[in-house]
Structure formats: structure tokens, C-alpha cells
Scaffold this active site. Sequence first.
Site, PDB file in Angstrom:
ATOM      1  N   THR A 121      -4.194 -12.075  10.759  1.00 60.12           N
ATOM      2  CA  THR A 121      -5.159 -13.326  10.331  1.00 60.12           C
ATOM      3  C   THR A 121      -4.293 -14.541  10.797  1.00 60.12           C
ATOM      4  O   THR A 121      -5.221 -15.668  11.147  1.00 60.12           O
ATOM      5  CB  THR A 121      -4.143 -13.770   9.039  1.00 60.12           C
ATOM      6  OG1 THR A 121      -4.602 -12.012   7.839  1.00 60.12           O
ATOM      7  CG2 THR A 121      -4.692 -14.999   8.124  1.00 60.12           C
ATOM      8  N   ASP A 129      -9.257 -10.335   8.998  1.00 63.10           N
ATOM      9  CA  ASP A 129      -9.126  -8.489   8.218  1.00 63.10           C
ATOM     10  C   ASP A 129      -9.805  -7.156   8.732  1.00 63.10           C
ATOM     11  O   ASP A 129      -9.316  -6.230   9.391  1.00 63.10           O
ATOM     12  CB  ASP A 129      -8.535  -8.806   6.532  1.00 63.10           C
ATOM     13  CG  ASP A 129      -7.462  -7.469   6.663  1.00 63.10           C
ATOM     14  OD1 ASP A 129      -6.798  -7.206   7.127  1.00 63.10           O
ATOM     15  OD2 ASP A 129      -8.016  -6.753   5.606  1.00 63.10           O
ATOM     16  N   SER A 153      -1.562  -3.675  10.284  1.00 63.14           N
ATOM     17  CA  SER A 153      -1.039  -4.956   9.505  1.00 63.14           C
ATOM     18  C   SER A 153       0.234  -5.422   9.401  1.00 63.14           C
ATOM     19  O   SER A 153       1.340  -4.996  10.713  1.00 63.14           O
ATOM     20  CB  SER A 153      -0.613  -3.715   8.121  1.00 63.14           C
ATOM     21  OG  SER A 153      -1.915  -3.374   7.637  1.00 63.14           O
ATOM     22  N   HIS A 185     -10.850  -2.558  11.289  1.00 50.52           N
ATOM     23  CA  HIS A 185      -9.625  -3.086  10.896  1.00 50.52           C
ATOM     24  C   HIS A 185      -9.344  -4.300  11.881  1.00 50.52           C
ATOM     25  O   HIS A 185      -8.097  -4.535  13.072  1.00 50.52           O
ATOM     26  CB  HIS A 185      -8.136  -2.473  10.363  1.00 50.52           C
ATOM     27  CG  HIS A 185      -7.286  -2.661  10.061  1.00 50.52           C
ATOM     28  ND1 HIS A 185      -5.215  -2.300   9.741  1.00 50.52           N
ATOM     29  CD2 HIS A 185      -6.805  -4.301   8.675  1.00 50.52           C
ATOM     30  CE1 HIS A 185      -4.760  -3.460   8.770  1.00 50.52           C
ATOM     31  NE2 HIS A 185      -5.721  -4.740   8.657  1.00 50.52           N
ATOM     32  N   ARG A 200       2.881  -4.400  17.653  1.00 46.66           N
ATOM     33  CA  ARG A 200       4.109  -4.162  17.874  1.00 46.66           C
ATOM     34  C   ARG A 200       5.412  -3.701  18.516  1.00 46.66           C
ATOM     35  O   ARG A 200       5.508  -2.694  18.376  1.00 46.66           O
ATOM     36  CB  ARG A 200       4.696  -4.298  16.456  1.00 46.66           C
ATOM     37  CG  ARG A 200       5.017  -5.559  15.280  1.00 46.66           C
ATOM     38  CD  ARG A 200       5.522  -5.648  14.063  1.00 46.66           C
ATOM     39  NE  ARG A 200       5.340  -6.896  13.698  1.00 46.66           N
ATOM     40  CZ  ARG A 200       6.158  -8.555  13.366  1.00 46.66           C
ATOM     41  NH1 ARG A 200       6.481  -8.640  13.725  1.00 46.66           N
ATOM     42  NH2 ARG A 200       4.989  -8.601  12.510  1.00 46.66           N
ATOM     43  N   CYS A 202       0.927  -7.564  11.573  1.00 48.08           N
ATOM     44  CA  CYS A 202       0.968  -7.614  13.682  1.00 48.08           C
ATOM     45  C   CYS A 202      -0.002  -8.732  13.199  1.00 48.08           C
ATOM     46  O   CYS A 202       0.012  -8.956  14.807  1.00 48.08           O
ATOM     47  CB  CYS A 202       0.950  -6.148  14.237  1.00 48.08           C
ATOM     48  SG  CYS A 202       1.814  -5.158  13.626  1.00 48.08           S
ATOM     49  N   GLY A 203      -0.124  -9.892  12.669  1.00 49.11           N
ATOM     50  CA  GLY A 203      -1.155 -11.165  13.883  1.00 49.11           C
ATOM     51  C   GLY A 203      -2.180 -10.847  13.648  1.00 49.11           C
ATOM     52  O   GLY A 203      -2.918 -12.295  14.068  1.00 49.11           O
ATOM     53  N   ARG A 248       2.078 -12.219  -0.517  1.00 47.36           N
ATOM     54  CA  ARG A 248       1.084 -12.756  -0.116  1.00 47.36           C
ATOM     55  C   ARG A 248       0.385 -13.688  -0.601  1.00 47.36           C
ATOM     56  O   ARG A 248       0.373 -14.046  -2.136  1.00 47.36           O
ATOM     57  CB  ARG A 248      -0.470 -11.620  -0.559  1.00 47.36           C
ATOM     58  CG  ARG A 248       0.390 -10.051   0.783  1.00 47.36           C
ATOM     59  CD  ARG A 248      -0.857 -10.132   1.599  1.00 47.36           C
ATOM     60  NE  ARG A 248      -0.320  -8.968   2.743  1.00 47.36           N
ATOM     61  CZ  ARG A 248      -0.471  -8.283   3.859  1.00 47.36           C
ATOM     62  NH1 ARG A 248      -1.672  -8.944   3.636  1.00 47.36           N
ATOM     63  NH2 ARG A 248      -0.122  -7.297   4.453  1.00 47.36           N
ATOM     64  N   TYR A 301      -1.284  -3.072  -7.129  1.00 47.36           N
ATOM     65  CA  TYR A 301      -0.944  -4.163  -5.587  1.00 47.36           C
ATOM     66  C   TYR A 301      -2.255  -4.173  -4.693  1.00 47.36           C
ATOM     67  O   TYR A 301      -3.227  -3.384  -5.205  1.00 47.36           O
ATOM     68  CB  TYR A 301      -0.097  -3.557  -4.838  1.00 47.36           C
ATOM     69  CG  TYR A 301       0.217  -4.099  -3.181  1.00 47.36           C
ATOM     70  CD1 TYR A 301       1.035  -5.066  -3.171  1.00 47.36           C
ATOM     71  CD2 TYR A 301      -0.742  -2.988  -2.080  1.00 47.36           C
ATOM     72  CE1 TYR A 301       0.570  -5.763  -1.249  1.00 47.36           C
ATOM     73  CE2 TYR A 301      -1.242  -4.261  -1.375  1.00 47.36           C
ATOM     74  CZ  TYR A 301      -0.422  -5.529  -1.026  1.00 47.36           C
ATOM     75  OH  TYR A 301      -0.339  -5.618   0.151  1.00 47.36           O
ATOM     76  N   LYS A 312     -10.068  -2.698   1.556  1.00 45.08           N
ATOM     77  CA  LYS A 312      -9.451  -1.597   2.735  1.00 45.08           C
ATOM     78  C   LYS A 312     -10.110  -0.221   1.927  1.00 45.08           C
ATOM     79  O   LYS A 312     -10.690   0.472   3.331  1.00 45.08           O
ATOM     80  CB  LYS A 312      -8.434  -1.024   2.077  1.00 45.08           C
ATOM     81  CG  LYS A 312      -6.958  -2.244   2.214  1.00 45.08           C
ATOM     82  CD  LYS A 312      -7.466  -2.860   4.022  1.00 45.08           C
ATOM     83  CE  LYS A 312      -5.607  -3.079   4.456  1.00 45.08           C
ATOM     84  NZ  LYS A 312      -6.765  -4.112   5.799  1.00 45.08           N
ATOM     85  N   ARG A 331       0.974  -0.762  -0.281  1.00 46.00           N
ATOM     86  CA  ARG A 331       0.110   0.021  -0.190  1.00 46.00           C
ATOM     87  C   ARG A 331       1.147   1.249   0.207  1.00 46.00           C
ATOM     88  O   ARG A 331       2.261   0.911   0.691  1.00 46.00           O
ATOM     89  CB  ARG A 331      -0.991  -0.169   0.902  1.00 46.00           C
ATOM     90  CG  ARG A 331      -2.117  -1.198   0.891  1.00 46.00           C
ATOM     91  CD  ARG A 331      -2.554  -0.892   2.492  1.00 46.00           C
ATOM     92  NE  ARG A 331      -2.352  -1.426   3.623  1.00 46.00           N
ATOM     93  CZ  ARG A 331      -1.959  -0.580   4.708  1.00 46.00           C
ATOM     94  NH1 ARG A 331      -1.772   0.972   3.780  1.00 46.00           N
ATOM     95  NH2 ARG A 331      -1.117  -0.613   5.191  1.00 46.00           N
TER      96      ARG A 331
END
Length: 611
Positions: free
Chosen positions: A280, A300, A275, A253, A423, A277-278, A392, A224, A233, A82
Site C-alpha cells: 500500500t 493489493d 502482508s 497479491h 522483509r 510489507c509495503g 486497518r 475480520y 483474499k 487472517r
Amino acid sequence: MTTEATHTDQRAGGTTHAGLQAWVDEVAAMTTPDHIEWVTGSDAEWTRLTDKLVEAGTFVRLNEEKKPNSFYAASDPTDVARVEDRTYICSVDEKDAGPTNNWMDPNEMKDLMRGLYAGCMKGRTMYVIPFVMGHVEAENPMFGVEITDSEYVVVSMRVMARCGVNVLRRIEELGENAKYVPALHSVGAPLEPGQKDVKWPCNPEKYIVQFPEERMIWSFGSGYGGNALLGKKCYSLRIASAMARDEGWLAEHMLILKLISPEQQVYYIAAAFPSACGKTNLAMLAPTIPGWKVETLGDDIAWMRFGKDGRLYAVNPEFGFFGVAPGTNEHTNPNAMKTINKGNSVFTNVALTDDRDIWWEGLENTPAHATSWKGLDWTPDSAELSSHANSRYCTPIEQCDILADEYYDPQGVPISAIFFGGRRKTTVPLVTESRDWTHGTFMGATLSSETTAAATGAVGVVRRDPMAMLPFIGYNAGDYFQHWINMGKDADASKLPKIFYVNWFRRDDDGGFLWPGFGENSRVLKWAIERIEGKAAAVETPIGHVPTPESLDTDGLDMSDADIAAALKVDPEEWKAEIPQIEEWFAKFGENLPTELQIELDGLKARLGLE
Ligand code: GTP
Ligand code: MN
Ligand code: MN
């Protein structure tokens, strides 16, 4: 007006919906494609488009035995994430874009972009994709129509959203009452007659633009996912958040998961992490604690509305997973691995193995040789990574073995707990429980995280990422905080989800992760549920309630008591150092900062012994 292409193309389709047809004609007149196709969503269409992408060199068909009906793509090396600095919220009034978004006057932006769009689809096919985010049977179906000149986008959209003729027919039935978000996308790479296409057409000049009042999206120059699959998004977060503010709901999100206790009690949890950071990973968690089970609803995006019973219900508007590939493996996310191994997936910017399978850093069975995402020979000794850090997989959600049945319920699921997390190497403990909704909103509004490769720019820098929505809030972030607070005020407090703040990423003195994470995160989910049930103990600290070491289930966990204590530690000195950063962050909002958040900050300072 109607272009010639509409008449000459076999798959021209078209619609009886006059407003939609007029918009399509207008875009065609501006962008001058060679052909126009209306996307139907049929299997034959998928085959035709994927064949076309293989022929163009954009796709490599993967080994049928390993990944049936699946494809590998490598993007242009400049088009991998992005582009936040090229993303705009073009509200009529600049202050409505707030201090966190790029803004340009909508008319100025349209003039500029019309210049870029003029003739931009020459030599290409323009696809019209009717889609719906969420359920077509929903009370107010959230329609969109994406126009794109990229087959990669069409194929990926078909995985990520419910698309095609069924959606179009529903739009037509509703007639001029059907509200849909017009979403225009072009890779911005017209072809002269006879000019050979490149594998990944794109344009160095990129614009990802939301017009919140008009509920409209214009995207130019990138292929992308986050920039080009406009249902995700751009619509489901940026435009939907503006709709949600106006209509009294939340577009967030967040992943959504179903947690089942050994006593077969069911809880639904939503979690917002920035994004990469866990989300999924947590969404498809395989619990390590006996008797606990997780099912997935979304990884997401969550749309949340209060139900008639006063509880907050969440739906996942998406139809696929667009997951970060590196680090995904049989240990970290076995359910994602099973999902992608069923095929019908697109892999972008990972490595291609010699037997036409895919590989990435962190996956098992490292190949002796592969082709890197840059098209170079790769071996385990190579200095460069085989896969881009933001590579991805794009895979159908219905292939996920642990998809919860409630995914199909347009009402969604009642949320018991909301997790915020990011994080942080230091300062932020493994889990903290907020005192109430407003305190939880403060935790969300001050959420911080080290930046990742999911967006272009420096990696590893601590930034505030409120509710993990920094790049996605479609209006003034100060108003967004107020909206969160108001949602809580208007609700029955006893029915509101409990808000928690988590950090899987705290480091020890040697730089290693203190907490093993992944499946072990089930221990934190369990503690949160037991707090809600009034069963687990906690220590009150200046920042909220954290587990006593005994209250966290650590049976069978390979961690020393000292490390557990370090993961849970609230160090007043570290938090005192955090305060100036929070103050600097809040100062950005000026008068738009809700008083409630200033009061929360003052309270925190007082509890830390600062005046
Ligand atoms: P977007 O799809 O970009 O919105 O991101 P996401 O939040 O879904 O991120 P994802 O789950 O794909 O996580 C990406 C990265 O986080 C990978 O590098 C994972 O290995 C890492 N990760 C996820 N969960 C954990 C965890 O519990 N502990 C640690 N240490 N790393 C984790
Ligand atoms: Mn995301
Ligand atoms: Mn994800």
C-alpha cells in the site's frame, strides 16, 4: 424452497435468476435468519446500516469535521487478523491443495460446516450482496454473491467491491450463463429471542474454506476483513488463482502503479510483497526524486492476462483500500492520508481520540489521551499500544487523488516490471534484477520474509512466501510455480515484464533500517526502469544484477557511501547460508517442483562455489 422471511421482509428483494434464488433460499433454510435483505448499494442503505451499527455499539460515528461519514470499530480481541491455520483449500484431490495449504475432503468439510451453519443466523438479518470484482463491463465479468449476517461486512464490502442492484441486473441479463462465485459468510453467533447482541459477534471456532473446483467459498466464525470480505483474499486470490491456472492468466497479491518519468514516459509496475510489507505504501508513493511522478492503480491484488499485443496487462479487481493503519502518516503515505481524510471510511482496531477522531502508532499529533482498540484508557505513557498492529482503514479507491485514469479501463495496463520483495534484516540486497523470466520466477518462488501481525501466529520469523502468495495460492504451489514458468514460455520474451527482487528492510549493525524507504524507493523504481531502457549499469553477482553505487540515483539522499554499499551488498557467505533453507523449501514439493527451478538453484549454487 422459499422461506417465510423472503415474503415478510420489506427489503426482501429477490431475483429472477432462478439458480441464484435457489441458492439464497437454500442458505436461508439452513441458517434460519429472521430477515433477508438484498443489498442495493444505495446511499440510503449505507445510512441505514451504519446507523444500525452505531446503535448496536459496533460503530462509533467519527467527528464529521475530521472524518465525514466515517466510523470506528473495535473487534473482539480474538478476531483481529487472517487465520491461516483455519484456512482450507478443499480440493477434491488432496494433492491439488499442495504442501502449503490445509486440506480436508470437501464433502467432509461441508458436513462439518453445515452443522455449524444450521440455525447460525437466528435473530439476525441475512444480507445478499451481489458484487463484481473488476469491471461489470469486462469481457467476462467476475461476479460473486456474498451472503452474510454481518452489517459490518456489508458496509465494508460496499467500500471494497462494486456491489448492488446494477451488478444483480447484469447477472440477471446474462441469465443462467452468468457465472458467479457463491460466497457464504456467517459470524456464527445466533441470537435467542431477547438476547442482547455483543459489539463484535464472532465464534471461537473459525473456518475459511475455499472449494476450488466448485469456485465456492464458505466462511464461518470471523468478522475480520480478510476472513469475511470474501471478494478479497478468498475470491480474488484463492479462487481466482485456480481459475487463472485453468484459463492461462495470473491472479496475484500485487500492487499496480503508474510511473511517469521527467520525460513523460509512462511505465506500469506490479509488485508482490507479503502482508504488511509495503504494497500500500509503494502503490501511493510520493517520489523524492525531482520530475518523477507516481499514480496508483491498486494496492493489493492484480489480475494479469496477456493482451493481443503480447504484453502482460494488469487490472485491480478491487474498489477500495484495506490498508494497514499503524505507520501510515503524512511522511510515509501522504496520499493514503488524503484519501482517508475525505471520509466515507471504516477504521478497525485503531485508537479513538477524545474528539472522536482516530489515531494509531506512527500517526502525527499524538493525543494526550485516547481509548485504545481494547477499549482502555490510553496515554503516551501507556505500556500497551493504542492500536492493534494489524488495525486497518477501509476507504474508497476513488477518493485517492493520484488514482490513475487507467483504473477504469477493463483491459488494464501493460506491465513493464514486476517486483518481488519481503522483509529481510540480512542477506537480500536493496534490489536485484533477474536474468530472465524463469530466473525471476525462481526469485519469486524462493521469496522470504519475516512474519508480521497481518496473520495470527509468531511475528518476525523468516518463512518462504512464494510470490507473497503463501496464504493465497488456491492450489498446489508446485503447480503454481509451473504455471508461472509456462506463462513466460508461451510469451514473446521481449515483451515480458522484467522481474526484480527488492528488500527495503535490511538492517545495519545497530538494528536500524539501512535504507530510508517510502518516498526514497522511487530511486529503485528509477534504476529498474533505466535497466529496462538499457541506460543503467549493474554488477553481475551470483544472485543476479545489482546496481553499481553510481547507477543508483542518490542525489540528495541522506546516506553514507558505506551504508549505500551495505544496502547493495551481496555477501556470498550469507547466500551460502541461505541455500539449505531454499533446499528445504523446495524439498516440500517433491515431484511437483518444476525442473526449471531446480536448474536455477543448481546454477546459483555453482555460482556461489558450492558443488
Ligand atoms: P497488506 O495490505 O497486508 O497486504 O500489506 P501491505 O503490503 O500493503 O503493507 P503496507 O504497505 O501497509 O506496509 C505495512 C508496513 O510496512 C508498515 O509498518 C510500513 O511502515 C512498512 N513499510 C512500508 N514501506 C516501507 C519502506 O519502504 N521501508 C520501511 N522500513 N518500512 C516500510
Ligand atoms: Mn494483502
Ligand atoms: Mn495493503
